[in-house]
Write a protein that holds these residues in place. Structure first.
Motif, PDB file in Angstrom:
ATOM      1  N   ASN A 130       0.829  -1.074   0.022  1.00 27.84           N
ATOM      2  CA  ASN A 130       0.053  -0.113  -0.174  1.00 27.84           C
ATOM      3  C   ASN A 130       0.829   1.065  -0.135  1.00 27.84           C
ATOM      4  O   ASN A 130       1.580   1.493   0.812  1.00 27.84           O
ATOM      5  N   VAL A 131       0.919   2.044  -1.197  1.00 26.42           N
ATOM      6  CA  VAL A 131       2.029   3.065  -1.251  1.00 26.42           C
ATOM      7  C   VAL A 131       1.748   4.051  -0.324  1.00 26.42           C
ATOM      8  O   VAL A 131       3.038   4.616   0.201  1.00 26.42           O
ATOM      9  N   GLU A 132       0.402   4.188   0.049  1.00 27.79           N
ATOM     10  CA  GLU A 132       0.356   5.429   1.002  1.00 27.79           C
ATOM     11  C   GLU A 132       0.662   5.105   2.281  1.00 27.79           C
ATOM     12  O   GLU A 132       1.527   6.023   2.962  1.00 27.79           O
ATOM     13  N   THR A 133       0.505   3.925   2.689  1.00 29.09           N
ATOM     14  CA  THR A 133       1.048   3.571   4.085  1.00 29.09           C
ATOM     15  C   THR A 133       2.652   3.600   4.012  1.00 29.09           C
ATOM     16  O   THR A 133       3.255   3.701   5.166  1.00 29.09           O
ATOM     17  N   ALA A 135       4.826   5.091   2.207  1.00 29.99           N
ATOM     18  CA  ALA A 135       5.295   6.426   2.068  1.00 29.99           C
ATOM     19  C   ALA A 135       5.117   7.074   3.749  1.00 29.99           C
ATOM     20  O   ALA A 135       6.105   7.706   4.302  1.00 29.99           O
ATOM     21  N   SER A 136       4.219   6.850   4.560  1.00 32.64           N
ATOM     22  CA  SER A 136       4.039   7.645   5.632  1.00 32.64           C
ATOM     23  C   SER A 136       4.914   6.837   6.641  1.00 32.64           C
ATOM     24  O   SER A 136       5.385   7.153   7.677  1.00 32.64           O
ATOM     25  N   SER A 224      -4.682   4.605  10.979  1.00 33.89           N
ATOM     26  CA  SER A 224      -5.105   5.447   9.583  1.00 33.89           C
ATOM     27  C   SER A 224      -6.417   6.114   9.856  1.00 33.89           C
ATOM     28  O   SER A 224      -7.570   5.273  10.368  1.00 33.89           O
ATOM     29  N   GLN A 227      -7.022  12.622   9.724  1.00 33.69           N
ATOM     30  CA  GLN A 227      -6.097  13.305   8.720  1.00 33.69           C
ATOM     31  C   GLN A 227      -5.677  14.587   9.438  1.00 33.69           C
ATOM     32  O   GLN A 227      -6.416  15.072  10.175  1.00 33.69           O
TER      33      GLN A 227
END
Lengths: 262, 337, 461
Positions: A130-133, A135-136, A224, A227
């Motif tokens: 999962n790219v977003e995770t 990255a975080s 997650s 925001q």
């Protein structure tokens, strides 16, 4: 500056040749053992738990590495007498100290990078890429790095005047206080039960002890959903704060080390 | 000749918590001339390493003056012109010999790998320069240490126990290198308690004990005052009586006369007297004074004369609380192996 | 300014620089990083005084999420073993450590509210205020998501079944959150209806229908959008029909008296009850209820006379202490639902096996019977209406204890000696019996003679 960089490079080379790589391997193995044990949990909960473990292990091991790496740095040089060969060259003491610090920090950076890479791989293997995770995760690791640089500066500061074993607990203690204090103080301030004097004293301690807690930004990644607006600026501010405090600690360390008899 | 090193009333005192103090170097006056090999002698704990650290500016003196190459010790400019080889250094073990020398070169801003290799060749490490230092023998480590200390082509070298713990062949290798340095016009300051080495290579020596200078001078001068032993047969009482003199010892053993006299006495005259008296000279053995004798003489004399009263360490440190400084002094003094 | 003298650093300018940097650092911290961190990342602890030293340290230190994660994995194994008591402290600690773990909050609430039961599967309802408080805390700590507002609403709606306006409040708050799933909105309407607000329920269905149709237009390929629209439409149709048949629109328009509606005339349920303490802490509850169709449950409560926050036929259910997960010791609260078959109810209640849940340490107790059609099945509400308009009882109709509702209610006082069969009730022939004056023992006491009638409706599908 040549001398500073040479010393930094040597310190880095020495640090990475210690058995730290083995530690990283062990951590990866540990996670690989733990990760499948979470089948009983819901998908979201197992991701939360896996992330919390990954980041916790990363932070904990980084802190231990940061302290262990730095507390023995100068005493080792004295014991091996290499410090005398270096200081009898046209190298000023502050240059030596700065070089040592930069070396330690580069070693830390490298190790955190390797560990983060390992953990991202573990995470991707169990939870899917999962790219977003991912990255975080990298972002959190970067904040840990700044935090550990600050911790290394604390340890090197103490190493100019206390013995390594004492320093280990002292730096660990400062880390703990620096982590706990922010939230503790805020809660104290909110509770309004304590006298003004106590709160003032707390404020003073907060001014002096670097606030490590601010770098713990993992919560929004682990759970997650929430925001947070303006994290980019916050991270920049944190970096500035870190550099400022590191400079203060290094200047103090240089002053003491300059006059210390080795 | 100008002085490479000069100290005037140099003192180093460590203060302890509790108020007690410990004078490690006591009113030291040294003169080292340019271009000579200078031996700095003393038993373990005499203050040799402390003195060197002061000369290098690694620690500061309590009082007195320390000048190196015409400037105050500790001046960073001086560091470009000197070098130091500590006693038994443990280098960064993961490095190869070449990497180590390159590292030290970079501290001077020197980026010349060929020069580094040349230096390693000079200390006979051409074939081992790419091996990690952890695989080096003690002698090789000492040689790589010498190589790094030559990187800036120093005018003045400080060598702390350069032959300590080495085997005889390594001894000779290091000794030869040091002698070469003198030929190149370098001043070499050797701190050692390996007297035979010092005796072979040093021009001048200083002996310190308990922080104080007990002797300093040319080796030839200091070792002057040897004796000669003459053995003869068939010596008559009259002749033997005529040979008796102040500073001479006359004895008989197995019917032979043994005459022990200072070598400053007229040896020819003594032999003439024996031969004229009908005696047969069996042997003439000159007994030169050894540095060892001088050393023991100097140190023992110092101990009996004033040692006990002054003491190296004033009382008050018996409570077991050693300060960091005391630890450092102990480290510096090293072990005698 | 000279920084070095003879290779040594000069103190004064460096002290100056350090001071300037300290000021800069403090400024950045106080004005930039700290307020931001405090707003977005700081662990929130509600009641400082309730935490032990270690809990405090853990809660504030780094790695708290890691410790929470490890603990939660551990708790999972306890769930497998059924070791429920060990899970409670873990749930509490995990949510102190990481108050953002909404799944732990949700699991914890459900666990506290549903999993602690006595030997006869009656819930230990003393825990419910704790579950409610825990849900409130979770919602407060995670107000960005609908989840814990929804879960807390569910407790009021399904577990408490006594204060539906509270369920409405929580479902409304859940509906305000953007991440709520469309189908989760429906419960708000159901809750409004049970709260007696049929107009609000209607309004909600209309709004939901509009929203569902819009969503369907927006994304035609999503199958669940059609399902949601159909569900909402079906519910709306049903409600409109029921409201019409039960005379609500007529009442609103003032012609209820003229028409022939299902709720007319009110039907007498002819409630009577008797409680016999057969042994210490064991009682036989019997009674009559003149409604033949299946689906009636009469609530019976036996509680301390001075139970905190008690009200008629229930509790306040709020004011629990989420920092302490242990049920209040020394309090007794028994609540049971008596199922009516063949117009009678009869149940033996044995409380002797759960002395910790039912300690009976107080001297005085209240025994209550209660019925409201609000939670009744639709086929019963068809006659009784939402507020009991179509229901009456010649002896026990009550219009006071629940505002705007016609409910059946009877209460009497009981002593500890009576329940425990002690003192004057300990002797042979002194069996305590509490009964309504109209109670008549059935001629045939053999329950096997009872007829069981199947439901009058068949549900298709």
């Amino acid at each position: 500056m040549n001398a500073v960089l040479s010393i930094a490079r040597t310190t880095l080379g020495e640090a990475i040749r210690r058995r730290v790589l083995l530690v990283i391997l062990l951590i990866a193995l540990l996670l690989l053992v733990i990760a499948p044990g979470m089948n009983g949990l819901t998908a979201r909960q197992s991701q939360t738990v896996l992330l919390s473990l990954i980041l916790g292990v990363l932070q904990l091991s980084s802190a231990v590495i940061a302290i262990v790496l730095t507390v023995y740095m100068i005493p080792n040089e004295v014991e091996r007498r290499t410090i005398y060969t270096i200081l009898s060259k046209p190298v000023l003491r502050w240059q030596f100290l700065l070089g040592k610090y930069l070396g330690a920090v580069s070693a830390l950076g490298l190790m955190i990078m390797l560990m983060t890479g390992t953990m991202i791989a573990v995470f991707a293997a169990f939870q899917g890429p999962n790219v977003e995770t991912l990255a975080s995760l990298a972002r959190v690791a970067m904040m840990y790095f700044v935090q550990m640089c600050l911790l290394a500066a604390v340890a090197i500061f103490f190493s100019t005047f206390v013995q390594p074993v004492v320093n280990f607990f002292l730096s660990g203690g400062v880390y703990l206080v620096g982590t706990v204090f922010g939230s503790l103080f805020a809660t104290i301030a909110e509770s309004q039960q304590l006298p003004q004097l106590v709160r003032l004293a707390a404020q003073l301690v907060m001014l002096i002890v670097p606030n490590f807690g601010q770098y713990n930004v993992q919560n929004s990644v682990i759970n997650s959903g929430a925001q947070i607006v303006g994290e980019g600026i916050y991270y920049t501010n944190l970096a500035v704060y870190g550099i400022v405090y590191i400079s203060i600690l290094l200047l103090g360390a240089m002053l003491i080390f300059d006059r210390r008899e080795v | 000749m100008s002085l490479a090193i000069e100290t005037i009333d140099l003192v180093k005192t460590y203060k302890h918590r509790g108020g007690a103090s410990n004078t490690v170097v006591d009113n030291l006056n040294l003169q080292v001339e340019s271009g000579e090999i200078f031996g700095f002698l003393g038993p373990n704990g005499a203050g040799k390493t402390t003195t060197i650290k002061m000369l290098l500016g690694i620690i500061g003196q309590t009082s007195g003056v320390a000048n190196v190459l015409g400037r105050e010790a500790g001046d960073i400019e001086i560091h470009k012109r000197i070098s130091y080889l500590p006693e038994k250094p443990y280098y960064y073990e993961y490095m190869s010999g070449l990497e180590l020398v390159i590292f030290y070169a970079s501290l001077f801003g020197i980026r010349d790998n060929d020069r580094c290799k040349e230096l390693l060749r000079r200390v006979n490490l051409a074939n081992d320069m790419n091996r990690p230092l952890s695989t080096y023998s003690k002698g090789m480590q000492q040689r790589v240490g010498l190589a790094q200390s030559l990187i800036n082509n120093p005018e003045l070298l400080f060598l702390d126990e350069p032959t300590g713990g080495l085997d005889p062949i390594a001894h000779i290798e290091i000794r030869d290198l040091i002698l070469q340095f003198r030929e190149e016009g370098k001043t070499v300051f050797i701190s050692s308690h390996e007297l035979s080495d010092v005796e072979r290579i040093c021009d001048r020596v200083a002996i310190i004990n308990k922080g104080q200078l007990v002797a300093q001078g040319r080796l030839t001068d200091l070792l002057a005052g040897g004796r000669v032993e003459v053995t003869a047969e068939g010596v008559s009482d009259a002749v033997s009586d005529s040979l008796r003199h102040e500073n001479r010892i006359v004895s008989f053993k197995d019917g032979r006369l043994i005459l022990d006299a200072p070598d400053s006495d007229d040896l020819n005259g003594m032999i003439d007297a024996l031969r004229n008296g009908g005696a047969q000279v069996v042997s003439v053995i000159p007994r030169r004074k050894r540095l060892e004798d001088l050393f023991i003489e100097a140190v023992a004399e110092d101990d009996t004369a004033k040692g006990r009263q002054r003491g190296r360490m004033t009382d008050g440190n018996s409570d077991g609380t050693k300060s960091a400084e005391v630890e450092e002094v102990k480290t510096g003094e090293g072990d005698p192996s | 300014m000279k920084w070095t003298r003879q290779g040594k650093l000069v103190k004064a300018p460096i002290y100056g620089l350090m001071l300037v940097l300290l000021l800069v650092g403090s400024f950045v911290q106080m004005n930039q990083t700290y307020p931001f961190w405090r707003k977005n990342y700081m662990p929130k602890v509600t009641d400082l005084g309730q935490l032990t030293g270690e809990q405090l340290l853990f809660a504030f230190a780094g790695f708290r999420e890691m410790i929470a994660g490890i603990l939660w994995v551990r708790a999972d194994s306890f769930f497998d073993n059924g070791d429920y008591d060990s899970i409670l402290p873990i749930i509490r600690l995990v949510t102190y450590l990481d108050p953002k773990q909404i799944d732990v909050y949700a699991t914890g609430m459900w666990h506290i509210a549903y999993n602690f039961t006595d030997q006869e599967n009656r819930a230990d309802r003393r825990n419910i205020p704790i579950a409610v408080a825990f849900g409130e805390e979770g919602a407060r700590n995670n107000d960005y998501t609908y989840e814990l507002f929804y879960e807390t609403g569910w407790l009021w709606y399904h577990r408490i079944q006594d204060n539906f306006p509270m369920a409405v409040t929580w479902f409304e708050q859940a509906a305000e959150r953007k991440d709520i799933l469309p189908a989760r909105h429906n419960l708000l309407s159901h809750a409004k209806l049970r709260a007696g607000d049929y107009k609000g329920a209607l309004k909600t269905w209309y709004e939901l229908l509009e929203a569902a149709e819009k969503e369907m237009e927006r994304n035609k390929s999503q199958r669940s959008n059609y399902a949601q629209r159909d569900t909402v439409e079906g519910n709306l149709d049903n409600l409109l029909i029921r409201l019409t048949q039960r005379g609500y629109f007529a009442r609103e328009n003032g012609w209820y008296d003229q028409g022939n509606y299902d709720t007319k005339p009110p039907f007498d349920v002819r409630f009577s009850a008797s409680v016999t303490v057969t042994e210490s802490r064991v009682m036989l509850v019997e009674g009559t209820w003149n409604v033949f169709p299946v689906g009636t449950r009469v609530r019976m409560i036996l509680r301390d006379a001075d139970y905190p926050n008690a009200k008629a036929a229930g509790l306040d259910w709020e004011g629990g202490d989420a920092n302490n997960f242990t049920a209040p010791a020394g309090l007794t609260y028994v609540q049971d639902e008596l199922f009516v078959r063949n117009r009678r109810f009869r149940k033996a209640i044995d409380l002797s096996r759960d002395p910790t849940i039912y300690p009976f340490v107080k001297d005085k107790y209240i025994l209550e019977f209660y019925y409201t059609p609000r939670v009744a099945p639709e086929h019963i509400k068809d006659k009784f209406g939402y507020n009991g308009e179509g229901m009456t009882d010649s002896n026990f109709l009550n219009t006071e204890i629940r505002e705007g509702q016609r409910v059946i209610y009877w209460k009497t006082e009981v002593t500890r000696d009576q329940i425990l069969r002690r003192g004057e009730y300990g002797m042979e022939g002194t069996i305590p019996v509490f009964k309504t004056p109209n109670y008549v023992a059935p001629r045939v006491r053999n329950p096997e003679d009872d007829l069981v009638s199947p439901g009058t409706r068949r549900v298709e599908g």
